[in-house]
Design an enzyme around this catalytic site. Sequence first.
Site, PDB file in Angstrom:
ATOM      1  N   THR A 133       0.815  -1.209   0.000  1.00 53.81           N
ATOM      2  CA  THR A 133       0.000   0.000   0.000  1.00 53.81           C
ATOM      3  C   THR A 133       0.851   1.263   0.000  1.00 53.81           C
ATOM      4  OG1 THR A 133      -1.546   1.252   1.383  1.00 53.81           O
ATOM      5  CG2 THR A 133      -0.099  -0.255   2.532  1.00 53.81           C
ATOM      6  N   ASP A 134       0.247   2.364  -0.456  1.00 48.07           N
ATOM      7  CA  ASP A 134       0.936   3.663  -0.380  1.00 48.07           C
ATOM      8  C   ASP A 134       1.004   4.180   1.059  1.00 48.07           C
ATOM      9  OD1 ASP A 134      -1.762   4.313  -0.017  1.00 48.07           O
ATOM     10  OD2 ASP A 134      -1.815   5.853  -1.583  1.00 48.07           O
ATOM     11  N   GLU A 135       0.198   3.591   1.969  1.00 45.76           N
ATOM     12  CA  GLU A 135       0.150   4.120   3.347  1.00 45.76           C
ATOM     13  C   GLU A 135       1.477   3.944   4.081  1.00 45.76           C
ATOM     14  OE1 GLU A 135      -3.262   3.502   5.697  1.00 45.76           O
ATOM     15  OE2 GLU A 135      -4.627   3.597   4.007  1.00 45.76           O
ATOM     16  N   TYR A 159      -2.123  -0.454  10.996  1.00 41.85           N
ATOM     17  CA  TYR A 159      -2.231  -1.124   9.684  1.00 41.85           C
ATOM     18  C   TYR A 159      -1.003  -0.832   8.830  1.00 41.85           C
ATOM     19  CZ  TYR A 159      -3.376  -1.588   4.732  1.00 41.85           C
ATOM     20  OH  TYR A 159      -3.316  -1.877   3.383  1.00 41.85           O
ATOM     21  N   LYS A 163       2.015  -3.298   7.413  1.00 41.09           N
ATOM     22  CA  LYS A 163       2.310  -3.496   5.986  1.00 41.09           C
ATOM     23  C   LYS A 163       3.765  -3.103   5.699  1.00 41.09           C
ATOM     24  CE  LYS A 163      -0.032  -4.589   3.004  1.00 41.09           C
ATOM     25  NZ  LYS A 163      -0.384  -5.926   2.431  1.00 41.09           N
ATOM     26  N   PRO A 214     -21.047   9.381   7.048  1.00 46.67           N
ATOM     27  CA  PRO A 214     -20.102   9.910   8.043  1.00 46.67           C
ATOM     28  C   PRO A 214     -18.809  10.395   7.407  1.00 46.67           C
ATOM     29  CG  PRO A 214     -20.142   7.502   8.105  1.00 46.67           C
ATOM     30  CD  PRO A 214     -21.086   7.914   7.022  1.00 46.67           C
TER      31      PRO A 214
HETATM   32  P1  NAD Z   1      -9.706  -7.223   2.110  1.00 50.30           P
HETATM   33  O1  NAD Z   1      -9.699  -6.943   3.566  1.00 50.30           O
HETATM   34  O2  NAD Z   1     -10.922  -6.910   1.313  1.00 50.30           O
HETATM   35  O3  NAD Z   1      -9.380  -8.765   1.857  1.00 50.30           O
HETATM   36  C1  NAD Z   1      -8.368  -9.438   2.551  1.00 50.30           C
HETATM   37  C2  NAD Z   1      -8.554 -10.934   2.317  1.00 50.30           C
HETATM   38  O4  NAD Z   1      -7.494 -11.622   2.992  1.00 50.30           O
HETATM   39  C3  NAD Z   1      -9.874 -11.485   2.873  1.00 50.30           C
HETATM   40  O5  NAD Z   1     -10.471 -12.343   1.929  1.00 50.30           O
HETATM   41  C4  NAD Z   1      -9.439 -12.246   4.114  1.00 50.30           C
HETATM   42  O6  NAD Z   1     -10.275 -13.350   4.410  1.00 50.30           O
HETATM   43  C5  NAD Z   1      -8.046 -12.704   3.718  1.00 50.30           C
HETATM   44  N1  NAD Z   1      -7.174 -12.965   4.882  1.00 50.30           N
HETATM   45  C6  NAD Z   1      -7.011 -12.179   5.984  1.00 50.30           C
HETATM   46  N2  NAD Z   1      -6.133 -12.751   6.827  1.00 50.30           N
HETATM   47  C7  NAD Z   1      -5.722 -13.895   6.236  1.00 50.30           C
HETATM   48  C8  NAD Z   1      -4.793 -14.910   6.607  1.00 50.30           C
HETATM   49  N3  NAD Z   1      -4.135 -14.863   7.780  1.00 50.30           N
HETATM   50  N4  NAD Z   1      -4.597 -15.946   5.774  1.00 50.30           N
HETATM   51  C9  NAD Z   1      -5.275 -16.016   4.581  1.00 50.30           C
HETATM   52  N5  NAD Z   1      -6.174 -15.092   4.197  1.00 50.30           N
HETATM   53  C10 NAD Z   1      -6.375 -14.034   5.003  1.00 50.30           C
HETATM   54  O7  NAD Z   1      -8.433  -6.455   1.532  1.00 50.30           O
HETATM   55  P2  NAD Z   1      -8.231  -5.769   0.102  1.00 50.30           P
HETATM   56  O8  NAD Z   1      -8.749  -4.382   0.158  1.00 50.30           O
HETATM   57  O9  NAD Z   1      -8.693  -6.687  -0.949  1.00 50.30           O
HETATM   58  O10 NAD Z   1      -6.640  -5.674   0.082  1.00 50.30           O
HETATM   59  C11 NAD Z   1      -5.861  -6.734  -0.457  1.00 50.30           C
HETATM   60  C12 NAD Z   1      -4.398  -6.390  -0.318  1.00 50.30           C
HETATM   61  O11 NAD Z   1      -4.125  -5.186  -1.014  1.00 50.30           O
HETATM   62  C13 NAD Z   1      -3.952  -6.135   1.126  1.00 50.30           C
HETATM   63  O12 NAD Z   1      -2.659  -6.672   1.289  1.00 50.30           O
HETATM   64  C14 NAD Z   1      -3.927  -4.616   1.251  1.00 50.30           C
HETATM   65  O13 NAD Z   1      -2.972  -4.207   2.192  1.00 50.30           O
HETATM   66  C15 NAD Z   1      -3.523  -4.225  -0.155  1.00 50.30           C
HETATM   67  N6  NAD Z   1      -3.988  -2.906  -0.620  1.00 50.30           N
HETATM   68  C16 NAD Z   1      -5.318  -2.557  -0.516  1.00 50.30           C
HETATM   69  C17 NAD Z   1      -5.741  -1.336  -1.017  1.00 50.30           C
HETATM   70  C18 NAD Z   1      -7.192  -0.907  -0.961  1.00 50.30           C
HETATM   71  O14 NAD Z   1      -7.498   0.244  -1.282  1.00 50.30           O
HETATM   72  N7  NAD Z   1      -8.114  -1.779  -0.593  1.00 50.30           N
HETATM   73  C19 NAD Z   1      -4.824  -0.461  -1.618  1.00 50.30           C
HETATM   74  C20 NAD Z   1      -3.480  -0.851  -1.671  1.00 50.30           C
HETATM   75  C21 NAD Z   1      -3.080  -2.082  -1.188  1.00 50.30           C
HETATM   76  O1  DAU Z   2      -4.194   3.979   0.485  1.00 55.17           O
HETATM   77  C1  DAU Z   2      -4.414   2.606   0.364  1.00 55.17           C
HETATM   78  C2  DAU Z   2      -5.264   2.132   1.496  1.00 55.17           C
HETATM   79  O2  DAU Z   2      -6.596   2.585   1.239  1.00 55.17           O
HETATM   80  C3  DAU Z   2      -5.249   0.619   1.682  1.00 55.17           C
HETATM   81  O3  DAU Z   2      -3.947   0.210   2.002  1.00 55.17           O
HETATM   82  C4  DAU Z   2      -6.227   0.193   2.776  1.00 55.17           C
HETATM   83  O4  DAU Z   2      -6.259  -1.213   2.878  1.00 55.17           O
HETATM   84  C5  DAU Z   2      -7.599   0.713   2.413  1.00 55.17           C
HETATM   85  O5  DAU Z   2      -8.525   0.397   3.443  1.00 55.17           O
HETATM   86  C6  DAU Z   2      -7.562   2.221   2.185  1.00 55.17           C
HETATM   87  O6  DAU Z   2      -7.311   2.911   3.440  1.00 55.17           O
HETATM   88  P1  DAU Z   2      -8.071   4.262   3.819  1.00 55.17           P
HETATM   89  O7  DAU Z   2      -8.018   4.438   5.269  1.00 55.17           O
HETATM   90  O8  DAU Z   2      -7.604   5.392   2.963  1.00 55.17           O
HETATM   91  O9  DAU Z   2      -9.561   3.867   3.297  1.00 55.17           O
HETATM   92  P2  DAU Z   2     -10.999   4.116   3.932  1.00 55.17           P
HETATM   93  O10 DAU Z   2     -11.994   3.766   2.863  1.00 55.17           O
HETATM   94  O11 DAU Z   2     -11.155   3.493   5.270  1.00 55.17           O
HETATM   95  O12 DAU Z   2     -11.035   5.695   4.122  1.00 55.17           O
HETATM   96  C7  DAU Z   2     -10.854   6.566   3.017  1.00 55.17           C
HETATM   97  C8  DAU Z   2     -10.868   7.983   3.563  1.00 55.17           C
HETATM   98  O13 DAU Z   2     -12.192   8.283   4.005  1.00 55.17           O
HETATM   99  C9  DAU Z   2      -9.977   8.179   4.759  1.00 55.17           C
HETATM  100  O14 DAU Z   2      -9.417   9.500   4.717  1.00 55.17           O
HETATM  101  C10 DAU Z   2     -10.925   8.065   5.960  1.00 55.17           C
HETATM  102  C11 DAU Z   2     -12.208   8.608   5.400  1.00 55.17           C
HETATM  103  N1  DAU Z   2     -13.442   8.022   5.965  1.00 55.17           N
HETATM  104  C12 DAU Z   2     -13.569   6.674   6.005  1.00 55.17           C
HETATM  105  C13 DAU Z   2     -14.704   6.085   6.530  1.00 55.17           C
HETATM  106  C14 DAU Z   2     -14.832   4.584   6.602  1.00 55.17           C
HETATM  107  C15 DAU Z   2     -14.481   8.861   6.391  1.00 55.17           C
HETATM  108  O15 DAU Z   2     -14.382  10.110   6.312  1.00 55.17           O
HETATM  109  N2  DAU Z   2     -15.606   8.281   6.908  1.00 55.17           N
HETATM  110  C16 DAU Z   2     -15.761   6.925   7.008  1.00 55.17           C
HETATM  111  O16 DAU Z   2     -16.810   6.464   7.522  1.00 55.17           O
END
Ligand code: NAD
Ligand code: DAU
Length: 353
Positions: A133-135, A159, A163, A214
């Site tokens: 992730t970029d985080e 988180y 990562k 929210p």
């Molecule tokens: P998600 O939470 O939707 O899915 C995660 C999946 O991993 C789920 O199906 C869960 O059951 C499985 N899992 C969790 N713990 C496990 C374990 N111990 N063993 C096997 N499976 C397990 O997450 P996502 O949003 O699909 O993200 C996928 C990957 O991409 C993550 O590594 C996350 O850090 C990365 N990522 C996400 C985003 C985003 O915006 N969602 C952006 C950049 C990177």
């Molecule tokens: O940047 C990549 C990341 O993006 C991934 O690595 C994470 O797995 C993914 O969950 C996501 O993280 P964020 O924290 O950016 O995503 P989220 O959707 O939770 O929140 C997006 C933005 O919106 C953040 O600034 C928090 C805000 N937010 C979120 C929720 C759930 C709100 O203002 N209200 C809300 O209820």
Amino acid sequence: MIVVTGGAGFIGSNFVLDWLANPKAEGIINLDKLTYAGNLSTLAPLAKDPRHIFIKGDIGDSTLVTNLLQQHRPRAIINFAAESHVDRSIHGPADFIQTNILGSFNLLECTRTYWNSLPTEEQQQFRFLHVSTDEVYGSLGASDAAFKETTAYEPNSPYSASKAASDHLVRAWFHTYGLPVLTTNCSNNYGPYHFPEKLIPLVILNALNGQPLPIYGDGMQVRDWLYVGDHCAAIRRVLEKGTLGETYNVGGWNEKANLEVVKTICAILDELRPRPNGGSYAEQIRFVTDRPGHDRRYAIDASKLERELGWKPAETFATGIRKTVEWYLVNPEWVAGVQSGSYRDWINQHYVA
Ligand code: NAD
Ligand code: DAU
């Protein structure tokens, strides 16, 4: 065969579905623990596809992973499995340490043993791609340059710290053991099958259900949004063409303040599913207590991926967000399935308590 971990989650399932949409694609072993975030219903279209083998299990289970690798002899592993929600990591960081750090460590060690057992030619072809992730880069000021692959790691949440730790392990397994790894660091994804604890699906569904929308703090935090299909295409490109040991930033050049994202969703819904009383969904917006340690701005410089591997996103935010809203409108069964008891518990604990 390739192994995908976390392939029942949001991005992993999109990746599996996209990959197997190609009739010539190799099969996938999909290893997923099925936490609250994993949904087998997303993979229902593959129920009769023999190229998809689902295994319920933990990346931290060394016996399971070792046996799986020996039995199926994959040519690549793509590690999506993680705890992924920042707010949950604040409420309870232990699962994040367990899966994102210790689970990744176990996966690397099992992979190293397997890789060492391969004949030279298969060793050379093998890849371990870690999805990150970029985080990990921390938070940007308004006028700072976007994150590059060389930006120092400064994670701020449990988180992102977990990562970041996994990224460092992956790097070390390359430099110390020669394991052929690749790492991608991607910005915020959105699209179909996104679990409605995250901002975009939460807002779409709360709007339709007449619930508050929210917004944390002042809503001026900036995220850099990428349509999930573009992320999946980037991962395929890095897997096939990436240079071993390198990291690639993946992003959509779509920086938006949260408030703007929410208002855009409301405007699309006003058009596609007008409220019965004629008002705008934007009337449901509520400003709520900010997330502790909330990163102000993320922005990804994805120019290395474009320059070296020729990847560019296909979707703009305007096209991707419309597709996404439309998808949630026509898939109420999927939504109902994931909004189970445990999902309601989270909403009550996080937004009401
Ligand atoms: P998600 O939470 O939707 O899915 C995660 C999946 O991993 C789920 O199906 C869960 O059951 C499985 N899992 C969790 N713990 C496990 C374990 N111990 N063993 C096997 N499976 C397990 O997450 P996502 O949003 O699909 O993200 C996928 C990957 O991409 C993550 O590594 C996350 O850090 C990365 N990522 C996400 C985003 C985003 O915006 N969602 C952006 C950049 C990177
Ligand atoms: O940047 C990549 C990341 O993006 C991934 O690595 C994470 O797995 C993914 O969950 C996501 O993280 P964020 O924290 O950016 O995503 P989220 O959707 O939770 O929140 C997006 C933005 O919106 C953040 O600034 C928090 C805000 N937010 C979120 C929720 C759930 C709100 O203002 N209200 C809300 O209820």
